[in-house]
Each structure stands twice: as structure tokens, then as C-alpha cells.
Design a protein around this motif. Sequence first.
Motif, PDB file in Angstrom:
ATOM      1  N   GLY A  12       0.708  -0.993  -0.268  1.00  0.00           N
ATOM      2  CA  GLY A  12      -0.189   0.170  -0.379  1.00  0.00           C
ATOM      3  C   GLY A  12       0.707   1.391  -0.123  1.00  0.00           C
ATOM      4  O   GLY A  12       0.370   2.476  -1.164  1.00  0.00           O
ATOM      5  N   ILE A  13       1.979   1.488   0.737  1.00  0.00           N
ATOM      6  CA  ILE A  13       2.952   2.444   0.645  1.00  0.00           C
ATOM      7  C   ILE A  13       3.435   2.159  -0.616  1.00  0.00           C
ATOM      8  O   ILE A  13       3.875   3.005  -0.826  1.00  0.00           O
ATOM      9  CB  ILE A  13       4.028   2.049   1.751  1.00  0.00           C
ATOM     10  CG1 ILE A  13       3.253   1.836   3.587  1.00  0.00           C
ATOM     11  CG2 ILE A  13       5.214   3.537   1.883  1.00  0.00           C
ATOM     12  CD1 ILE A  13       2.601   3.520   3.631  1.00  0.00           C
ATOM     13  N   ASN A  18       3.923   5.980  -5.415  1.00  0.00           N
ATOM     14  CA  ASN A  18       4.195   5.780  -6.620  1.00  0.00           C
ATOM     15  C   ASN A  18       3.497   6.655  -7.337  1.00  0.00           C
ATOM     16  O   ASN A  18       3.424   8.003  -8.150  1.00  0.00           O
ATOM     17  CB  ASN A  18       4.083   4.655  -7.256  1.00  0.00           C
ATOM     18  CG  ASN A  18       4.429   3.934  -8.352  1.00  0.00           C
ATOM     19  OD1 ASN A  18       4.477   4.719  -9.238  1.00  0.00           O
ATOM     20  ND2 ASN A  18       5.037   2.939  -9.083  1.00  0.00           N
ATOM     21  N   GLU A  19       2.126   6.449  -7.383  1.00  0.00           N
ATOM     22  CA  GLU A  19       0.674   7.159  -7.230  1.00  0.00           C
ATOM     23  C   GLU A  19       1.031   8.768  -6.822  1.00  0.00           C
ATOM     24  O   GLU A  19       0.878   9.556  -8.456  1.00  0.00           O
ATOM     25  CB  GLU A  19      -0.257   6.780  -7.100  1.00  0.00           C
ATOM     26  CG  GLU A  19      -1.500   7.536  -7.144  1.00  0.00           C
ATOM     27  CD  GLU A  19      -3.019   7.352  -7.309  1.00  0.00           C
ATOM     28  OE1 GLU A  19      -3.762   7.784  -7.705  1.00  0.00           O
ATOM     29  OE2 GLU A  19      -2.802   6.429  -6.315  1.00  0.00           O
ATOM     30  N   ILE A  20       1.474   9.549  -6.138  1.00  0.00           N
ATOM     31  CA  ILE A  20       1.701  10.371  -6.153  1.00  0.00           C
ATOM     32  C   ILE A  20       2.850  10.932  -6.663  1.00  0.00           C
ATOM     33  O   ILE A  20       2.817  12.159  -7.520  1.00  0.00           O
ATOM     34  CB  ILE A  20       2.173  11.007  -4.040  1.00  0.00           C
ATOM     35  CG1 ILE A  20       1.152  10.263  -4.052  1.00  0.00           C
ATOM     36  CG2 ILE A  20       2.708  12.247  -4.247  1.00  0.00           C
ATOM     37  CD1 ILE A  20       0.966  10.529  -2.235  1.00  0.00           C
ATOM     38  N   LEU A  21       4.800  10.425  -6.273  1.00  0.00           N
ATOM     39  CA  LEU A  21       5.851  11.141  -7.204  1.00  0.00           C
ATOM     40  C   LEU A  21       4.900  11.110  -8.442  1.00  0.00           C
ATOM     41  O   LEU A  21       6.341  11.737  -9.726  1.00  0.00           O
ATOM     42  CB  LEU A  21       6.333   9.987  -6.434  1.00  0.00           C
ATOM     43  CG  LEU A  21       7.012  10.438  -4.858  1.00  0.00           C
ATOM     44  CD1 LEU A  21       7.874   9.480  -4.418  1.00  0.00           C
ATOM     45  CD2 LEU A  21       7.048  12.019  -4.582  1.00  0.00           C
ATOM     46  N   SER A  22       4.749   9.972  -9.207  1.00  0.00           N
ATOM     47  CA  SER A  22       4.620   9.884 -10.289  1.00  0.00           C
ATOM     48  C   SER A  22       3.603  10.918 -10.727  1.00  0.00           C
ATOM     49  O   SER A  22       3.843  11.030 -11.999  1.00  0.00           O
ATOM     50  CB  SER A  22       4.055   8.728 -10.630  1.00  0.00           C
ATOM     51  OG  SER A  22       4.751   7.494 -10.721  1.00  0.00           O
ATOM     52  N   HIS A  26       7.796  12.633 -11.947  1.00  0.00           N
ATOM     53  CA  HIS A  26       9.008  11.842 -11.401  1.00  0.00           C
ATOM     54  C   HIS A  26       8.547  10.318 -12.197  1.00  0.00           C
ATOM     55  O   HIS A  26       7.790  10.270 -12.124  1.00  0.00           O
ATOM     56  CB  HIS A  26       9.317  11.319  -9.762  1.00  0.00           C
ATOM     57  CG  HIS A  26       9.454  13.418  -9.036  1.00  0.00           C
ATOM     58  ND1 HIS A  26      10.565  13.413  -9.761  1.00  0.00           N
ATOM     59  CD2 HIS A  26       8.930  13.512  -8.802  1.00  0.00           C
ATOM     60  CE1 HIS A  26      10.337  14.713  -9.260  1.00  0.00           C
ATOM     61  NE2 HIS A  26       9.374  14.681  -8.385  1.00  0.00           N
ATOM     62  N   VAL A  27       9.940   9.677 -12.081  1.00  0.00           N
ATOM     63  CA  VAL A  27       9.818   8.338 -12.338  1.00  0.00           C
ATOM     64  C   VAL A  27      10.423   7.407 -10.980  1.00  0.00           C
ATOM     65  O   VAL A  27      11.352   7.445 -11.018  1.00  0.00           O
ATOM     66  CB  VAL A  27      10.883   7.511 -13.590  1.00  0.00           C
ATOM     67  CG1 VAL A  27      10.821   6.307 -13.972  1.00  0.00           C
ATOM     68  CG2 VAL A  27      10.439   8.489 -15.199  1.00  0.00           C
ATOM     69  N   VAL A  28       8.849   6.303 -10.935  1.00  0.00           N
ATOM     70  CA  VAL A  28       8.942   5.619  -9.917  1.00  0.00           C
ATOM     71  C   VAL A  28       9.829   4.023 -10.177  1.00  0.00           C
ATOM     72  O   VAL A  28       8.836   3.139 -10.775  1.00  0.00           O
ATOM     73  CB  VAL A  28       7.622   6.550  -8.662  1.00  0.00           C
ATOM     74  CG1 VAL A  28       8.202   4.817  -7.432  1.00  0.00           C
ATOM     75  CG2 VAL A  28       7.955   7.504  -8.615  1.00  0.00           C
ATOM     76  N   TYR A  29      10.768   3.592  -9.408  1.00  0.00           N
ATOM     77  CA  TYR A  29      10.951   2.422  -9.119  1.00  0.00           C
ATOM     78  C   TYR A  29      10.613   1.826  -7.885  1.00  0.00           C
ATOM     79  O   TYR A  29      10.599   2.641  -6.713  1.00  0.00           O
ATOM     80  CB  TYR A  29      12.492   1.993  -9.347  1.00  0.00           C
ATOM     81  CG  TYR A  29      12.749   2.598 -10.494  1.00  0.00           C
ATOM     82  CD1 TYR A  29      12.565   2.051 -12.439  1.00  0.00           C
ATOM     83  CD2 TYR A  29      13.763   3.260 -10.308  1.00  0.00           C
ATOM     84  CE1 TYR A  29      13.084   2.757 -12.760  1.00  0.00           C
ATOM     85  CE2 TYR A  29      14.194   4.304 -11.892  1.00  0.00           C
ATOM     86  CZ  TYR A  29      13.274   3.789 -13.124  1.00  0.00           C
ATOM     87  OH  TYR A  29      13.587   4.218 -14.570  1.00  0.00           O
ATOM     88  N   SER A  30      10.157   0.703  -7.792  1.00  0.00           N
ATOM     89  CA  SER A  30       9.694   0.099  -6.005  1.00  0.00           C
ATOM     90  C   SER A  30      11.096  -1.477  -5.790  1.00  0.00           C
ATOM     91  O   SER A  30      10.630  -1.911  -7.411  1.00  0.00           O
ATOM     92  CB  SER A  30       8.602  -0.206  -6.218  1.00  0.00           C
ATOM     93  OG  SER A  30       7.475   0.358  -6.100  1.00  0.00           O
ATOM     94  N   VAL A 231      -5.090  11.095 -15.204  1.00  0.00           N
ATOM     95  CA  VAL A 231      -4.026  12.610 -15.095  1.00  0.00           C
ATOM     96  C   VAL A 231      -3.223  12.519 -15.979  1.00  0.00           C
ATOM     97  O   VAL A 231      -3.064  13.445 -16.358  1.00  0.00           O
ATOM     98  CB  VAL A 231      -3.600  12.215 -13.660  1.00  0.00           C
ATOM     99  CG1 VAL A 231      -2.174  13.410 -13.177  1.00  0.00           C
ATOM    100  CG2 VAL A 231      -4.678  11.853 -12.371  1.00  0.00           C
ATOM    101  N   ARG A 232      -2.108  11.309 -16.521  1.00  0.00           N
ATOM    102  CA  ARG A 232      -1.090  11.752 -17.188  1.00  0.00           C
ATOM    103  C   ARG A 232      -1.791  11.562 -18.870  1.00  0.00           C
ATOM    104  O   ARG A 232      -1.306  12.403 -19.155  1.00  0.00           O
ATOM    105  CB  ARG A 232      -0.115  10.316 -17.450  1.00  0.00           C
ATOM    106  CG  ARG A 232       0.285   9.972 -15.805  1.00  0.00           C
ATOM    107  CD  ARG A 232       0.429   8.424 -15.943  1.00  0.00           C
ATOM    108  NE  ARG A 232       1.625   8.074 -15.118  1.00  0.00           N
ATOM    109  CZ  ARG A 232       1.108   7.788 -13.481  1.00  0.00           C
ATOM    110  NH1 ARG A 232      -0.490   7.627 -13.738  1.00  0.00           N
ATOM    111  NH2 ARG A 232       1.161   7.311 -12.502  1.00  0.00           N
ATOM    112  N   LYS A 233      -2.813  11.599 -19.048  1.00  0.00           N
ATOM    113  CA  LYS A 233      -3.803  11.586 -20.521  1.00  0.00           C
ATOM    114  C   LYS A 233      -4.257  13.218 -20.223  1.00  0.00           C
ATOM    115  O   LYS A 233      -4.002  13.648 -21.875  1.00  0.00           O
ATOM    116  CB  LYS A 233      -4.682  10.402 -20.676  1.00  0.00           C
ATOM    117  CG  LYS A 233      -5.191  11.138 -22.182  1.00  0.00           C
ATOM    118  CD  LYS A 233      -5.835   9.709 -22.159  1.00  0.00           C
ATOM    119  CE  LYS A 233      -6.387   9.820 -23.780  1.00  0.00           C
ATOM    120  NZ  LYS A 233      -8.031   8.892 -24.038  1.00  0.00           N
ATOM    121  N   ALA A 234      -5.090  13.374 -18.930  1.00  0.00           N
ATOM    122  CA  ALA A 234      -5.759  14.653 -19.018  1.00  0.00           C
ATOM    123  C   ALA A 234      -4.232  15.533 -19.015  1.00  0.00           C
ATOM    124  O   ALA A 234      -4.536  16.815 -20.094  1.00  0.00           O
ATOM    125  CB  ALA A 234      -6.327  14.588 -18.440  1.00  0.00           C
ATOM    126  N   GLY A 235      -3.119  15.222 -18.883  1.00  0.00           N
ATOM    127  CA  GLY A 235      -2.029  15.984 -18.551  1.00  0.00           C
ATOM    128  C   GLY A 235      -1.496  16.729 -19.829  1.00  0.00           C
ATOM    129  O   GLY A 235      -0.252  17.520 -20.428  1.00  0.00           O
TER     130      GLY A 235
END
Length: 239
Positions: A12-13, A18-22, A26-30, A231-235
Motif C-alpha cells: 500500500g505504501i 508511486n501514484e503521488i510521485l508519478s 517523476h519516474v518511480v521504481y519500487s 491524470v497522465r493522459k489529461a495532462g
Amino acid sequence: MANILVVDDEMGIRELLNEILSDEGHVVYSAENAQQARTVRDQLQPDLVLLDIWMPDTDGVTLLKEWSKDNKLTMPVVMMSGHATIDTAVEATRIGACNFLEKPIALQKLLKTVNQALERVLPKEDVFKSTSNVIKEYSTTMLVNAAEKTGIFDASRQVIDGESVLPGSADAELNPGHFDLPLREARDIFEKAYFEYHLKKTGGSMTKVSEYTGLERTHLYRKLKALGIDVRKAGSNGN
């Protein structure tokens, strides 16, 4: 834009960060454990690591010590924990961590801490870039396009000094068909166009949309999800 590695054994964390930083561009790796974190760090060379202290195999402080000993602490590391003591935070800082985030992580604290950490390794103009592409400012024409696309307005554009502008309220007419819709449906149609406009205008920056619209970030996330907005598509500017 930065490459950020999030290391936490809680799915969950990882998904939330990932969602917030993306959404901030930013490019997020987990990674869910220290072994995965080692692999990502060595192969992808992230600009920043958000590292949980308490993990089942190797704890974050031990991994931090390992990186420091092996001269692999070449990126800023921010420690995260909901149970760490002051002594643990101090020890992590002594080893080389640049900051500490206490769980549950407050959104504004997260973004501020990330930006401060990235200032060490990225040019200032890149730290606050909200998407990977430089998005130009959109004029009021974008709102007209969104409104006409969803059928909210049957309005003709006015051209002033060569630029399209939104007609005044006296010239804009609601599509009569929308008066036959339930209030909630008609409101959702307008809100979808409204938020898509602001996402385009800000290049998809959730922080800026939150400021412009006056909605708290968590509420804004729920609102966009409920409206079915990507969000990504709309932006994107469509390039």
C-alpha cells in the motif's frame, strides 16, 4: 523529473508513493525488500531513494550502512518509519541519510522533503518540473474545447486580437439537453471538463491543480478517480 526508488515492504505504501510521485512527473521504481533495492540501485542508478527502516529481511539502516561502506551512497536517501525512535533517526542521519519521514506520511511533507533532497543532485529547474515534457501554458481556448467536446456549451468562439477566447456568460448557452439530466450527471459533465482543463493547463501537476481549484490533494485524487479522468493522459499536450 527524477528517478526515485521507493523501498518498503508494504504494498500500500509503495503504490501510494508511486501514484503521488508519478503525478509530479517523476519516474518511480519500487522494491519490497533490501535485495530488490540493491538490484535497482545498481542497475538503474536512481536520483533519490525513499527507504523504509523496518523490513523483514534486512532493515533500512543496515542497508544504508552497506551502501555507505561500499561507496554506493551516491544518491540522497530519505528514511521512512512509523515506529523509529529519535536515536534511530539520528543514527541514520550520521550514516548518510539526508532526511527522515515519519509514517503516516503527510503529503506536503513528502513533496517538500523530496524536492529538498533532489536539489542536491538535480538542476533547480528540473526539481519542480511536473512532467517529462515541457508543457506550454494553455489559453482559455482549451476550456472552450473541453466544454464543446462534452457538449456543455453551444457557444461560438470569439476571436480577439487573433486569439480564441471564451464567450461571456451572456453569449454562452447550456445545451438544453443537459437540463433534462439529473443534477449529479450534469454536474459531473461540467466537472470533468473543468478538471481536464486545469490538468492540461498545468501539465498534469496535481499540486498546481490543487492550488488552483482549492481542493486538498487527497480529495482531488478521489474526485478525479470518480470522474474517470486519467491524470497522465489529461495532462498531456497531445504531442
